[in-house]
Design an enzyme around this catalytic site. Structure first.
Site, PDB file in Angstrom:
ATOM      1  N   GLY A  43       0.780  -1.240   0.000  1.00 46.47           N
ATOM      2  CA  GLY A  43       0.000   0.000   0.000  1.00 46.47           C
ATOM      3  C   GLY A  43       0.808   1.285   0.000  1.00 46.47           C
ATOM      4  CG  ASP A  99      -1.686   1.765   3.239  1.00 44.79           C
ATOM      5  OD1 ASP A  99      -1.636   1.641   4.487  1.00 44.79           O
ATOM      6  OD2 ASP A  99      -1.916   0.815   2.480  1.00 44.79           O
ATOM      7  CG  ASP A 102      -9.276   0.680  10.314  1.00 41.06           C
ATOM      8  OD1 ASP A 102      -9.989   1.426  11.003  1.00 41.06           O
ATOM      9  OD2 ASP A 102      -9.720  -0.358   9.777  1.00 41.06           O
ATOM     10  CE  LYS A 130     -10.427   3.034   7.899  1.00 36.06           C
ATOM     11  NZ  LYS A 130     -10.972   2.084   6.895  1.00 36.06           N
ATOM     12  CG  PHE A 151     -12.909  -0.912   2.509  1.00 39.10           C
ATOM     13  CD1 PHE A 151     -11.919  -1.481   3.290  1.00 39.10           C
ATOM     14  CD2 PHE A 151     -12.882  -1.134   1.137  1.00 39.10           C
ATOM     15  CE1 PHE A 151     -10.933  -2.273   2.732  1.00 39.10           C
ATOM     16  CE2 PHE A 151     -11.894  -1.930   0.564  1.00 39.10           C
ATOM     17  CZ  PHE A 151     -10.921  -2.494   1.362  1.00 39.10           C
ATOM     18  CB  VAL A 152     -10.719   4.621   1.302  1.00 40.21           C
ATOM     19  CG1 VAL A 152     -11.775   5.507   1.945  1.00 40.21           C
ATOM     20  CG2 VAL A 152      -9.544   4.421   2.245  1.00 40.21           C
ATOM     21  CG  ASP A 158      -5.692  -4.379  -1.603  1.00 41.63           C
ATOM     22  OD1 ASP A 158      -5.424  -3.877  -0.493  1.00 41.63           O
ATOM     23  OD2 ASP A 158      -5.974  -5.577  -1.757  1.00 41.63           O
ATOM     24  NE  ARG A 164      -2.061  -3.788  -3.808  1.00 39.33           N
ATOM     25  CZ  ARG A 164      -2.181  -3.903  -2.490  1.00 39.33           C
ATOM     26  NH1 ARG A 164      -2.141  -2.827  -1.734  1.00 39.33           N
ATOM     27  NH2 ARG A 164      -2.352  -5.079  -1.925  1.00 39.33           N
TER      28      ARG A 164
HETATM   29  P1  5GP Z   1      -4.872  -1.420  11.020  1.00 43.65           P
HETATM   30  O1  5GP Z   1      -3.917  -2.452  11.537  1.00 43.65           O
HETATM   31  O2  5GP Z   1      -4.551  -0.016  11.461  1.00 43.65           O
HETATM   32  O3  5GP Z   1      -6.312  -1.789  11.356  1.00 43.65           O
HETATM   33  O4  5GP Z   1      -4.864  -1.491   9.460  1.00 43.65           O
HETATM   34  C1  5GP Z   1      -3.800  -1.133   8.722  1.00 43.65           C
HETATM   35  C2  5GP Z   1      -3.826  -1.776   7.369  1.00 43.65           C
HETATM   36  O5  5GP Z   1      -5.124  -2.272   7.021  1.00 43.65           O
HETATM   37  C3  5GP Z   1      -3.489  -0.754   6.314  1.00 43.65           C
HETATM   38  O6  5GP Z   1      -2.111  -0.700   6.094  1.00 43.65           O
HETATM   39  C4  5GP Z   1      -4.248  -1.269   5.115  1.00 43.65           C
HETATM   40  O7  5GP Z   1      -3.481  -2.235   4.459  1.00 43.65           O
HETATM   41  C5  5GP Z   1      -5.460  -1.929   5.716  1.00 43.65           C
HETATM   42  N1  5GP Z   1      -6.620  -1.002   5.730  1.00 43.65           N
HETATM   43  C6  5GP Z   1      -7.163  -0.335   6.767  1.00 43.65           C
HETATM   44  N2  5GP Z   1      -8.209   0.422   6.389  1.00 43.65           N
HETATM   45  C7  5GP Z   1      -8.327   0.231   5.055  1.00 43.65           C
HETATM   46  C8  5GP Z   1      -9.216   0.767   4.049  1.00 43.65           C
HETATM   47  O8  5GP Z   1     -10.123   1.580   4.287  1.00 43.65           O
HETATM   48  N3  5GP Z   1      -9.000   0.350   2.774  1.00 43.65           N
HETATM   49  C9  5GP Z   1      -8.031  -0.540   2.432  1.00 43.65           C
HETATM   50  N4  5GP Z   1      -7.925  -0.862   1.144  1.00 43.65           N
HETATM   51  N5  5GP Z   1      -7.177  -1.056   3.335  1.00 43.65           N
HETATM   52  C10 5GP Z   1      -7.313  -0.664   4.630  1.00 43.65           C
END
Ligand code: 5GP
Length: 179
Positions: A43, A99, A102, A130, A151-152, A158, A164
């Site tokens: 990403g 990228d 979340d 987010k 979800f983006v 992706d 991507r």
């Molecule tokens: P976290 O561990 O903070 O929940 O998530 C981090 C990873 O989850 C990001 O690097 C990404 O790969 C994926 N991710 C989180 N939110 C999104 C989203 O809205 N869209 C996409 N495509 N991937 C996300």
């Protein structure tokens, strides 16, 4: 591909401006240092590429592949290291290039790992934040844009390995993942 997008959240001009601003700030904050930029694949690719060209310092560029999603649209909370760094980060200033943050599970796992490996400092720059999705108390050091809990895709992000290469960040039409 463009027809699958419901709404653009961050357009190309805004992304360019974000990279310029963050690059300037990072150049200022790391003056006299040689940080290692660690991009989290896949990403980070467009963001790492654009951001790094606005950083006016000697930097190392390294990559790691970690995964928390398994082709779906919600996090599993289970972080796996698929490709590790090729160099030692002991006593180095590390700037992780993400990228999107979340739940913050991925980034917290990596930060803890890098501290354990003896990094002099560990900071995080993320294109998107987010905060509505958090399960850990964490705020990135540099944030491009804060977005609502949706979800983006695009600009590195992706859905099932697609989108991507979109030059902007957008929200998918629900029919794309409901079909
Ligand atoms: P976290 O561990 O903070 O929940 O998530 C981090 C990873 O989850 C990001 O690097 C990404 O790969 C994926 N991710 C989180 N939110 C999104 C989203 O809205 N869209 C996409 N495509 N991937 C996300």
């Amino acid at each position: 591909m463009h027809n699958d997008i419901d709404k653009i959240l961050v357009n190309e001009q805004e992304i360019a401006q974000i990279c310029q601003n963050l690059g300037k700030q990072i150049t200022h904050d790391y003056q006299g240092k040689r940080p290692i930029l660690v991009g989290l694949l896949k990403g980070c690719i467009p963001f790492m590429s654009d951001l790094s060209r606005h950083i006016g310092l000697y930097v190392d560029m390294e990559f790691m592949a970690v995964s928390s999603y398994h082709g779906g649209i919600s996090t599993s909370g289970d972080v796996k290291i698929r490709k590790d760094l090729d160099i030692s980060i002991a006593d180095r200033d590390v700037l992780i290039v993400e990228d999107i943050v979340d739940t913050a599970s991925t980034i917290m796992t990596i930060i803890n790992l890098f501290r354990h490996r003896g990094a002099a400092s560990v900071k995080v720059v993320t294109l998107l934040d987010k905060p509505g999705g958090r399960i850990h108390d964490f705020t990135p050091d540099y944030i491009g844009k804060t977005i609502p809990k949706a979800f983006v895709v695009g600009y590195g992000l992706d859905y099932d390995e697609l989108y991507r290469n979109l030059p902007y960040v957008g929200v998918l039409k629900p029919k794309v993942y409901n079909d």
